[in-house]
Scaffold this active site. Structure first.
Site, PDB file in Angstrom:
ATOM      1  N   GLU A   1      -6.172  -7.637  -0.308  1.00 49.82           N
ATOM      2  CA  GLU A   1      -6.654  -7.685   0.949  1.00 49.82           C
ATOM      3  C   GLU A   1      -8.197  -7.490   0.855  1.00 49.82           C
ATOM      4  OE1 GLU A   1      -4.381  -5.508   3.699  1.00 49.82           O
ATOM      5  OE2 GLU A   1      -2.634  -5.856   2.706  1.00 49.82           O
TER       6      GLU A   1
ATOM      7  N   GLU B   1       0.970  -1.178  -0.090  1.00 49.79           N
ATOM      8  CA  GLU B   1      -0.039   0.061  -0.187  1.00 49.79           C
ATOM      9  C   GLU B   1       0.887   1.368  -0.049  1.00 49.79           C
ATOM     10  OE1 GLU B   1      -2.830  -0.327   3.306  1.00 49.79           O
ATOM     11  OE2 GLU B   1      -4.145  -1.159   2.020  1.00 49.79           O
TER      12      GLU B   1
END
Ligand code: GLA
Length: 598
Positions: free
Chosen positions: A234, A158
């Protein structure tokens, strides 16, 4: 040999159309004797792939050596996964977030003046290169191209939520490729345009992270990954817990409906977490929502990483396991065979009195050798990564009552004048002072600083522990410090006394003993205790606090021995009288997980 790649339509595994249905399980959060059991449960959920991060700071030992044995034997974990018929996705960071201490970065980086973490700063890149030099040779034999089960590797984590340094990301990609990683490489970023812009790497597959409303999220991802497979790297089906806030739960039926909506789009998924496990020891991280290191907003994470996952912290197949399994079974074939039974648990018992106690302030010389510095230094500058750190100086006298201030506390400062507790200063109440007067002879000032996890998310990543700036009495900076790092990696030098009693605010070790015939799982409750650390035999189970939410610490069977077992509590505030071994976890009062909206 397995090859995972993709074309304009989707993933292909050895040439055939493929959907990744993966579950996250972190080997570093599960006792290695239980890896096989947890992987069996994960496979029983119906997933075809397991995903794990690889935390740099877990593998790099305090002396600098990089370890891949025992609990750190990533190759063994991957081979076990293969035996369960699972493909493997690895996420080696170097930054992993994951509610893990410092997002997986080694604390020693904070001793480098001016280092720019997660960027192309040469000092940071040199450290990362050293990590990849050690790690990648371990991974190569596990790759699909060499007959192993590893089908894909994620670059960073991320990154677009943090920065936009394309040169940094390119260095990571090139570093993996140059060292021989020849499998599918990809990035994972939040489903916002700016996140994808900052985190995607030209030429690599971009994936998304989110917890709900898959069709909307994939529309965003499509703008950055115009063709090829859509994947939620995710999909947050539960959530982690913060100290002092209720335990997050996500409704099992709602999570299953949301997964169904995702899989109905044809996309691939990684369930985060399929099994959360435990951030044993001092590995739980923290968030920091403040604007600077010394502002309020520090939010430490609990020891339990149950995550309200389908496979509970102690291996339970929860209601969510069954609802998600039914949905998964609509899209990929479920394995045949019985579901694994609940691992055995010890019958409840009370350990009704401590068999020995040792005051921490009396044990300093046994536990640590002092260093001398003109001003307090944060622990990283003394080569310490984790634990507590003790600072001592003399304050001359006589002085009337004046405010004592500690600037830059990481994270709780327990203050003593001539050995008597004066009070506790908390990083989240910056500027608070304690009144300190001294007699003609002055006083010995002791400050014991307890570090919670380093921030693993957000801009306040450089989270030094101990005392970051200085200590003042009125406006006067106090100098001449004796400093003792207390990593508490070895308690054997302690001397316990069976008759000692300790007062509130007087940190002490309290030892309990119990005999077992057959080790089994148990959950240790500390009713009436304040805050501190709990060891089983010589293993640090983790942190506990009366603030909750978790009220029991998971003590898995492999940590118990047949015969005598010792539980040691380091209590920093006010001690209780007994410990309870329970046969059920208590993770505290619940609240709705925010991931249902993310
Ligand atoms: C992000 C990170 C993960 C984890 C989750 C929250 O998606 O990538 O490492 O921190 O948030 O549990």
């Amino acid at each position: 040999m397995i090859e995972l790649d993709f074309d304009g339509h989707g993933f292909r595994r050895d040439g055939a159309p493929h959907r990744i249905v993966s579950g996250a399980l972190h080997y570093f959060r599960v006792h290695p004797d239980l890896w096989d059991d947890r992987l069996a449960r994960l496979r029983a959920l119906g997933v075809n792939t397991v995903d794990t991060y690889i935390p740099w700071n877990f593998h790099e030992l305090p002396g600098g050596e990089v370890d891949f044995t025992g609990w750190r034997d990533i190759a063994r974990f991957v081979r076990l996964a293969e035996r369960h018929g699972l493909d493997v996705i690895l996420r080696p960071g170097p930054y992993i977030c994951a509610e893990w201490e410092f997002g997986g970065l080694p604390a020693r980086l904070l001793a480098v003046d001016g280092i720019r973490l997660r960027s192309s700063d040469p000092a940071f890149l040199a450290a990362v290169d050293g990590w990849f030099d050690a790690l990648v040779p371990e991974l190569l034999p596990l790759l699909g191209s060499r007959g192993g089960p590893v089908v894909a590797v994620q670059v960073e984590n991320e990154y677009g939520s943090y920065g936009n340094d394309a040169a940094y990301l390119a260095h990571l990609r090139d570093g993996l490729v140059a060292r021989g990683v020849d499998c599918l490489l990809f990035t994972a970023d939040g489903s916002e345009d700016f996140m994808q812009q900052g985190g995607a790497i030209p030429g690599l597959l971009a994936t998304a992270t989110f917890g709900s409303r898959a069709p909307e999220r994939f529309e965003v991802l499509r703008r950055h990954q115009p063709q090829g497979p859509l994947a939620a790297m995710e999909f947050w089906i539960g959530w982690f817990d913060r100290i002092g806030e209720p335990h997050h739960v996500r409704d099992a039926k709602e999570a299953a409906a949301s997964l169904d909506e995702l899989l109905a789009t044809g996309a691939s998924v990684n369930l985060y977490m399929a099994h959360g496990g435990t951030s044993f020891g001092l590995w739980a991280g923290a968030n920091h929502s403040g604007t600077g290191p010394d502002t309020a907003g520090f939010e430490p994470t609990t020891t339990s990483y149950d995550y309200d996952a389908p496979i509970g912290e102690a291996g339970e197949l929860t209601e969510k396991f069954h609802t998600l399994r039914s949905v998964i079974g609509k899209y990929v074939p479920l394995p045949e065979g019985e579901l694994p039974p609940l691992p055995p648990r010890l019958a409840p018992r009370r350990l009704d009195r401590a068999t020995g106690r040792a005051r921490l302030l009396d044990s300093l010389d046994a536990l640590s050798a002092p260093v001398h510095r003109p001003a307090p230094e944060p622990m990283e500058r003394l080569g310490q990564s984790l634990g507590l750190i003790h600072y001592r100086t003399r304050v001359p006298g006589p002085r009337p009552e004046l405010p004592l201030r500690v600037d830059g506390i990481g994270d709780f400062a327990h203050v003593f004048a001539d050995g008597r507790p004066l009070g506790v200063l908390d990083r989240n109440a910056p500027g608070r002072t304690l009144p300190l007067a001294t007699g003609p002879a002055g006083v010995t000032l002791d400050i014991l600083v307890e570090a919670l996890g380093r921030a693993n998310y957000g801009p306040q990543l450089a989270d030094h522990k101990g005392i970051r700036r200085g200590v003042s009495h009125e406006r006067q900076r106090l100098h001449g410090w004796e400093i003792r790092p207390l990593p508490l990696a070895d308690l054997t030098p302690l001397t316990f006394h069976d008759t000692l009693d300790t007062a509130d605010g007087d940190p002490a070790f309290h030892r309990f003993e119990t005999d077992l015939d057959t080790p089994a799982d148990t959950f240790v409750a500390l009713p009436g205790w304040g805050r501190g650390l709990l060891w089983l035999n010589d293993f640090l189970l983790g942190r506990y606090t009366h603030e909750g939410p978790q009220r029991t610490l998971y003590a898995p069977a492999p940590l118990w021995r047949p015969g005598r077992n010792t539980l040691t509590v380091l209590e920093l505030a006010h001690h209780g009288e007994f410990l309870d071994l329970r046969d059920e976890p208590d993770l505290g009062p619940t609240t709705r997980a925010p991931s249902a909206d993310y």
